[in-house]
Design a protein around this motif. Structure first.
Motif, PDB file in Angstrom:
ATOM      1  N   UNK A  10     -25.774  -8.593  -7.881  1.00  0.00           N
ATOM      2  CA  UNK A  10     -26.134  -9.019  -6.519  1.00  0.00           C
ATOM      3  C   UNK A  10     -25.093  -8.045  -5.807  1.00  0.00           C
ATOM      4  N   UNK A  11     -24.691  -8.545  -4.607  1.00  0.00           N
ATOM      5  CA  UNK A  11     -24.032  -7.826  -3.606  1.00  0.00           C
ATOM      6  C   UNK A  11     -22.459  -7.713  -3.673  1.00  0.00           C
ATOM      7  N   UNK A  12     -22.078  -7.104  -5.230  1.00  0.00           N
ATOM      8  CA  UNK A  12     -20.716  -6.698  -5.549  1.00  0.00           C
ATOM      9  C   UNK A  12     -20.321  -5.490  -5.556  1.00  0.00           C
ATOM     10  N   UNK A  13     -19.210  -4.956  -5.665  1.00  0.00           N
ATOM     11  CA  UNK A  13     -18.787  -3.648  -5.841  1.00  0.00           C
ATOM     12  C   UNK A  13     -19.326  -3.103  -7.225  1.00  0.00           C
ATOM     13  N   UNK A  14     -19.163  -3.533  -8.348  1.00  0.00           N
ATOM     14  CA  UNK A  14     -19.375  -3.201  -9.702  1.00  0.00           C
ATOM     15  C   UNK A  14     -20.232  -4.106 -10.301  1.00  0.00           C
ATOM     16  N   UNK A  15     -21.511  -4.613 -10.047  1.00  0.00           N
ATOM     17  CA  UNK A  15     -22.131  -5.470 -10.724  1.00  0.00           C
ATOM     18  C   UNK A  15     -22.319  -5.195 -12.406  1.00  0.00           C
ATOM     19  N   UNK A  39     -14.937  -6.191  -8.612  1.00  0.00           N
ATOM     20  CA  UNK A  39     -14.556  -5.460  -7.528  1.00  0.00           C
ATOM     21  C   UNK A  39     -14.814  -5.824  -5.967  1.00  0.00           C
ATOM     22  N   UNK A  40     -15.034  -7.368  -6.102  1.00  0.00           N
ATOM     23  CA  UNK A  40     -15.044  -7.875  -4.728  1.00  0.00           C
ATOM     24  C   UNK A  40     -16.613  -7.825  -3.951  1.00  0.00           C
ATOM     25  N   UNK A  41     -16.741  -8.422  -2.745  1.00  0.00           N
ATOM     26  CA  UNK A  41     -17.915  -8.624  -2.236  1.00  0.00           C
ATOM     27  C   UNK A  41     -18.317  -7.360  -1.461  1.00  0.00           C
ATOM     28  N   UNK A  42     -19.476  -7.015  -1.096  1.00  0.00           N
ATOM     29  CA  UNK A  42     -19.881  -5.824  -0.524  1.00  0.00           C
ATOM     30  C   UNK A  42     -19.919  -6.352   0.991  1.00  0.00           C
ATOM     31  N   UNK A  99     -23.735 -12.403   1.361  1.00  0.00           N
ATOM     32  CA  UNK A  99     -23.707 -13.634   1.967  1.00  0.00           C
ATOM     33  C   UNK A  99     -22.945 -14.792   0.861  1.00  0.00           C
ATOM     34  N   UNK A 100     -21.579 -14.728   1.280  1.00  0.00           N
ATOM     35  CA  UNK A 100     -20.636 -15.214   0.633  1.00  0.00           C
ATOM     36  C   UNK A 100     -20.835 -16.659   0.504  1.00  0.00           C
ATOM     37  N   UNK A 101     -21.620 -17.438   1.553  1.00  0.00           N
ATOM     38  CA  UNK A 101     -21.601 -18.733   1.571  1.00  0.00           C
ATOM     39  C   UNK A 101     -22.484 -19.536   0.558  1.00  0.00           C
ATOM     40  N   UNK A 102     -23.410 -18.732  -0.137  1.00  0.00           N
ATOM     41  CA  UNK A 102     -24.504 -19.133  -0.939  1.00  0.00           C
ATOM     42  C   UNK A 102     -24.523 -18.577  -2.012  1.00  0.00           C
ATOM     43  N   UNK A 103     -23.542 -18.400  -2.938  1.00  0.00           N
ATOM     44  CA  UNK A 103     -23.628 -17.654  -4.019  1.00  0.00           C
ATOM     45  C   UNK A 103     -24.323 -18.544  -5.302  1.00  0.00           C
ATOM     46  N   UNK A 104     -24.971 -18.199  -5.981  1.00  0.00           N
ATOM     47  CA  UNK A 104     -25.686 -18.901  -6.971  1.00  0.00           C
ATOM     48  C   UNK A 104     -24.961 -18.541  -8.363  1.00  0.00           C
ATOM     49  N   UNK A 105     -25.005 -19.853  -9.298  1.00  0.00           N
ATOM     50  CA  UNK A 105     -24.429 -19.731 -10.657  1.00  0.00           C
ATOM     51  C   UNK A 105     -25.464 -20.188 -11.668  1.00  0.00           C
ATOM     52  N   UNK A 106     -25.914 -19.455 -12.661  1.00  0.00           N
ATOM     53  CA  UNK A 106     -26.716 -19.722 -13.397  1.00  0.00           C
ATOM     54  C   UNK A 106     -26.000 -20.156 -14.940  1.00  0.00           C
ATOM     55  N   UNK A 107     -26.289 -21.260 -15.238  1.00  0.00           N
ATOM     56  CA  UNK A 107     -25.429 -21.909 -16.255  1.00  0.00           C
ATOM     57  C   UNK A 107     -26.106 -22.736 -17.268  1.00  0.00           C
ATOM     58  N   UNK A 108     -25.674 -22.591 -18.648  1.00  0.00           N
ATOM     59  CA  UNK A 108     -26.348 -23.584 -19.525  1.00  0.00           C
ATOM     60  C   UNK A 108     -25.273 -24.490 -19.965  1.00  0.00           C
ATOM     61  N   UNK A 109     -24.219 -24.539 -19.692  1.00  0.00           N
ATOM     62  CA  UNK A 109     -22.872 -25.318 -19.967  1.00  0.00           C
ATOM     63  C   UNK A 109     -23.446 -26.645 -20.476  1.00  0.00           C
ATOM     64  N   UNK A 113     -21.333 -16.736 -20.906  1.00  0.00           N
ATOM     65  CA  UNK A 113     -22.605 -16.249 -20.482  1.00  0.00           C
ATOM     66  C   UNK A 113     -23.413 -16.707 -19.190  1.00  0.00           C
ATOM     67  N   UNK A 114     -22.378 -17.302 -18.563  1.00  0.00           N
ATOM     68  CA  UNK A 114     -22.798 -17.704 -16.876  1.00  0.00           C
ATOM     69  C   UNK A 114     -23.387 -16.399 -16.021  1.00  0.00           C
ATOM     70  N   UNK A 115     -24.269 -16.674 -15.256  1.00  0.00           N
ATOM     71  CA  UNK A 115     -24.697 -15.528 -14.260  1.00  0.00           C
ATOM     72  C   UNK A 115     -23.927 -15.861 -13.000  1.00  0.00           C
ATOM     73  N   UNK A 116     -23.093 -15.036 -12.418  1.00  0.00           N
ATOM     74  CA  UNK A 116     -23.006 -15.168 -10.916  1.00  0.00           C
ATOM     75  C   UNK A 116     -23.778 -14.353 -10.170  1.00  0.00           C
ATOM     76  N   UNK A 117     -24.458 -14.804  -9.138  1.00  0.00           N
ATOM     77  CA  UNK A 117     -25.384 -13.658  -8.303  1.00  0.00           C
ATOM     78  C   UNK A 117     -25.058 -14.090  -6.851  1.00  0.00           C
ATOM     79  N   UNK A 118     -24.503 -12.834  -6.159  1.00  0.00           N
ATOM     80  CA  UNK A 118     -24.125 -12.905  -4.784  1.00  0.00           C
ATOM     81  C   UNK A 118     -25.292 -12.421  -3.958  1.00  0.00           C
ATOM     82  N   UNK A 119     -25.998 -12.900  -3.211  1.00  0.00           N
ATOM     83  CA  UNK A 119     -27.290 -12.704  -2.336  1.00  0.00           C
ATOM     84  C   UNK A 119     -26.969 -11.967  -1.354  1.00  0.00           C
ATOM     85  N   UNK A 120     -27.800 -11.228  -0.620  1.00  0.00           N
ATOM     86  CA  UNK A 120     -27.680 -10.437   0.517  1.00  0.00           C
ATOM     87  C   UNK A 120     -27.619 -11.297   1.648  1.00  0.00           C
TER      88      UNK A 120
END
Length: 233
Positions: A121-126, A145-148, A152-162, A191-198
């Motif tokens: 998502x909206x990070x410097x180095x996906x 690398x941090x947020x671009x 949209x830092x308030x609604x970051x999504x995490x996909x996990x199978x823990x 293997x969690x996925x961290x996705x930062x939306x626009x």
């Protein structure tokens, strides 16, 4: 015409809003553990020690294969991936019950395989990042690398199978949440996925670029005169 003027007003207002970027990520947030922290589940590449008290000659260290199975004497290959140590122990007790009378055994993790998380998502180095230790989503974004400015830092999504099934959670990584210590933050699992939306404003910028600026046959400017209304040049 009113729609076009409204879009153009957003076009020139949006960059100013995006330009107000927040400070770069410098500090890492403290990791908080609790009884609600998901129990670790085995993955391929993990090494476990299986100690069978009723048949010591069968005890051994074994590595979980890429197919998620653990090869052991007498019982063959048994699925171990995605199980906790307690669940794997119960599985092995049931499997050895067909060969041993009242099997007693323990399962102890010895070493852990590669621990990777995906940050997009909206990070410097996906990309894919190795976790040096237990960390949360904010620290994973820092690795990337941090947020671009468009994030949209308030609604970051995490996909996990823990928990054994795919679960998507939403977490607030805004500056306000940082000042409060990121309440509710949990350590990431392998293997969690961290996705930062626009952000919404960045989506407006993309729309205006693709459907207004590039589509218009002529270049013109727009401003609003409080005395005489809108003017086009």
């Amino acid at each position: 015409m009113r729609v076009v003027l409204a879009c153009l007003a957003l076009l020139f207002a949006a960059p100013a809003a995006v330009a107000q970027t927040e400070p770069a990520i410098e500090a890492t947030s403290p990791m908080v553990y609790s009884d609600q922290t998901p129990v670790y589940r085995f993955f391929p590449g993990d090494e476990v020690e299986v100690t069978i008290f009723s048949a010591p000659e069968l005890s051994r260290n074994a590595t979980i294969a890429p197919d998620g199975r653990l090869a052991l004497p007498l019982i063959g290959a048994v699925r171990a991936a995605d199980l906790t140590a307690e669940e794997l122990r119960d599985t092995l007790v049931s499997a050895y019950a067909a060969h041993l009378r009242m099997p007693e055994l323990t399962v102890t993790p010895r070493t852990y395989g590669s621990r990777q998380v995906f940050v997009g998502g909206e990070v410097a180095r996906p990309g894919i990042y190795q976790m040096p230790a237990n960390m949360d989503a904010f620290q994973a974004v820092a690795l990337a690398g941090g947020f671009l400015p468009s994030a949209h830092r308030g609604d970051v999504l995490i996909l996990s199978r823990a928990s054994g099934q795919s679960i998507v959670t939403q977490i607030d990584l805004s500056m306000r949440a940082m000042r409060n210590g990121f309440p509710g933050a949990q350590p990431l699992q392998r293997y969690d996925v961290v996705y930062v939306p626009r952000s919404r404003i960045s989506q407006v910028n993309v729309f205006m670029q693709q459907y207004v600026r590039d589509a218009l046959p002529v270049q013109f400017s727009f401003y609003y005169d409080l005395r005489g209304g809108s003017r086009n040049n």
